[in-house]
Design a protein around this motif. Structure first.
Motif, PDB file in Angstrom:
ATOM      1  N   TYR A  58       0.856  -1.192   0.000  1.00  0.00           N
ATOM      2  CA  TYR A  58       0.000   0.000   0.000  1.00  0.00           C
ATOM      3  C   TYR A  58       0.885   1.232   0.000  1.00  0.00           C
ATOM      4  N   GLY A  59       0.436   2.260  -0.714  1.00  0.00           N
ATOM      5  CA  GLY A  59       1.258   3.455  -0.793  1.00  0.00           C
ATOM      6  C   GLY A  59       0.571   4.578  -1.531  1.00  0.00           C
ATOM      7  N   SER A 180       1.152  11.261   5.438  1.00  0.00           N
ATOM      8  CA  SER A 180       1.974  10.055   5.576  1.00  0.00           C
ATOM      9  C   SER A 180       1.184   8.861   6.095  1.00  0.00           C
ATOM     10  N   GLU A 181       0.020   9.124   6.695  1.00  0.00           N
ATOM     11  CA  GLU A 181      -0.790   8.023   7.229  1.00  0.00           C
ATOM     12  C   GLU A 181      -1.933   7.634   6.293  1.00  0.00           C
ATOM     13  N   ILE A 182      -1.933   8.158   5.082  1.00  0.00           N
ATOM     14  CA  ILE A 182      -2.994   7.839   4.121  1.00  0.00           C
ATOM     15  C   ILE A 182      -2.384   7.135   2.909  1.00  0.00           C
ATOM     16  N   ASN A 183      -2.746   5.892   2.712  1.00  0.00           N
ATOM     17  CA  ASN A 183      -2.339   5.133   1.532  1.00  0.00           C
ATOM     18  C   ASN A 183      -3.562   4.934   0.648  1.00  0.00           C
ATOM     19  N   THR A 210       4.299   4.850   4.011  1.00  0.00           N
ATOM     20  CA  THR A 210       4.934   4.745   5.334  1.00  0.00           C
ATOM     21  C   THR A 210       3.903   4.963   6.435  1.00  0.00           C
ATOM     22  N   ALA A 211       2.709   4.400   6.254  1.00  0.00           N
ATOM     23  CA  ALA A 211       1.644   4.582   7.243  1.00  0.00           C
ATOM     24  C   ALA A 211       1.907   3.686   8.448  1.00  0.00           C
ATOM     25  N   SER A 212       2.934   4.059   9.198  1.00  0.00           N
ATOM     26  CA  SER A 212       3.412   3.233  10.297  1.00  0.00           C
ATOM     27  C   SER A 212       2.405   3.139  11.438  1.00  0.00           C
TER      28      SER A 212
END
Length: 371
Positions: A58-59, A180-183, A210-212
């Protein structure tokens, strides 16, 4: 709800492995959306997404010039309230141009049929591009003589990319620190970073996300919910969660990415040893639950230490005191290191270290309170 096709088209990229690129067969007409075979084909392709053998990364799209022409072409298509067939066809042609360009520089790559579709399902609206391969089959003639036939292989996805319209919209309007938290896109490839397959992903401008924080949270909550929903596994949920959080903590400490294959391995320790079929079914179900579009946990992801602590520590700060301890220390029986009494609404902490006892007793003496 099933699948509702808005628009669909199929092209062909003609290239044999280790041979020069031959040609691209570009079509200029969409297929009938109400055709039963077309619907069956699309349902077959989408049904493979997020399975163990077709796990999804996912990205998002790459930024700037290195992304190529497809990402801005999709954004233009996305911004149209009701895209026309011509707009859809143009977008699919842009994808084919990029794939053709990438195939020229990838001698080890092979071609295939390229399915492009704009469709809706119970999970939302998507734009899908998938590469399908031929496979040999056998049929019987009217004289019952076996004959070879060529058919599409729907047992596995060779390569595919899929964009979630709702998440793309969220990304476009999100603040920079939230992006960064949205794929919003996912992609399937057996060798994502190798030239034999990676050219497909590269051509479309895909990049691993990089939705860690979100991935760390979902892998814990959804895996735990999976165990809780199975009567045979419910009693093992806590032990499994301890194994899982220990593994994630190790990943966070060493800087390695966590993988869903390892999560599956941990879960299998608690699956029936004498029923391999059920174990395989549960492993498939767990993987699809995590890696599927709803939860979109990537098949590998960096672990968020902050989120992990929220799942492994209980922390609270009052006006005159604060407390912070590992969940694993908590229990309701007298042998628990930290025992919770629900009826009395109190915690009992056992096995206090000598240094802590000394400090407490010294403070009590200063307060002139007998201990």
């Amino acid at each position: 709800m099933g699948i509702t096709i808005q628009k669909v088209i199929i092209h062909e990229l003609v290239k044999e492995q280790h041979k020069p690129f031959e040609k691209a067969v570009i079509k200029s007409n969409v297929l009938p959306a109400d055709n039963a075979v077309v619907l069956q084909l699309l349902e077959g392709v989408t049904g493979l997404y997020g399975r163990r053998n077709n796990s999804a990364h996912y990205g998002t799209f790459l930024d700037g010039a290195k992304a190529g022409y497809f990402p801005p072409a999709f954004k233009s298509y996305f911004e149209q309230p009701k895209p026309s067939d011509e707009s859809f066809i143009t977008l699919s042609h842009t994808a084919m141009d990029e794939l053709e360009r990438a195939a020229l520089g990838a001698p080890a790559a092979s071609g295939g049929y390229i399915l492009a579709a704009d469709y809706e399902s119970d999970q939302g609206r998507f734009f899908l591009i998938a590469m399908l391969k031929k496979k040999a089959g056998i049929k019987l003639s009217e004289q019952l003589v076996p004959e070879t036939v060529q058919e599409l292989d729907l047992n596995s996805l060779h390569q595919a990319a899929r964009i979630n319209f709702e998440r793309f919209s969220q990304y476009v309007t999100a603040k920079q620190e939230e992006k960064s938290e949205i794929n919003y896109l996912s992609f399937v490839s057996p060798s994502t970073n190798k030239s034999t397959a990676g050219y497909f992903i590269k051509a479309l401008g895909c990049s691993k996300g990089t939705a860690s924080a979100k991935a760390t949270d979902l892998v814990i909550t959804e895996s735990s919910a999976f165990f809780k929903a199975k009567p045979e596994l419910a009693k093992q949920r806590i032990k499994f969660k301890q194994d899982l959080t220990s593994y994630l903590a190790e990943c966070a400490q060493t800087g390695q990415s966590a993988t869903l294959s390892k999560v599956e391995t941990l879960a299998r320790k608690y699956f029936p040893e004498d029923d391999h079929q059920k174990a395989d079914e549960w492993a498939e179900e767990l993987y699809a639950r995590l890696n599927g579009e709803k939860n979109a946990v990537p098949n590998e992801f960096p672990v968020s230490s902050t989120v992990l602590k929220k799942h492994t520590f209980i922390k609270y700060k009052a006006d005159k005191w604060d407390i912070n301890f590992e969940v694993n220390a908590l229990g309701i029986t007298p042998d628990a290191e930290i025992q919770y009494d629900k009826q009395g609404a109190k915690l009992t902490i056992r096995h206090l270290p000598a240094e802590m006892r000394e400090k407490i007793e010294e403070a009590l003496r200063d307060l002139k309170v007998e201990s």
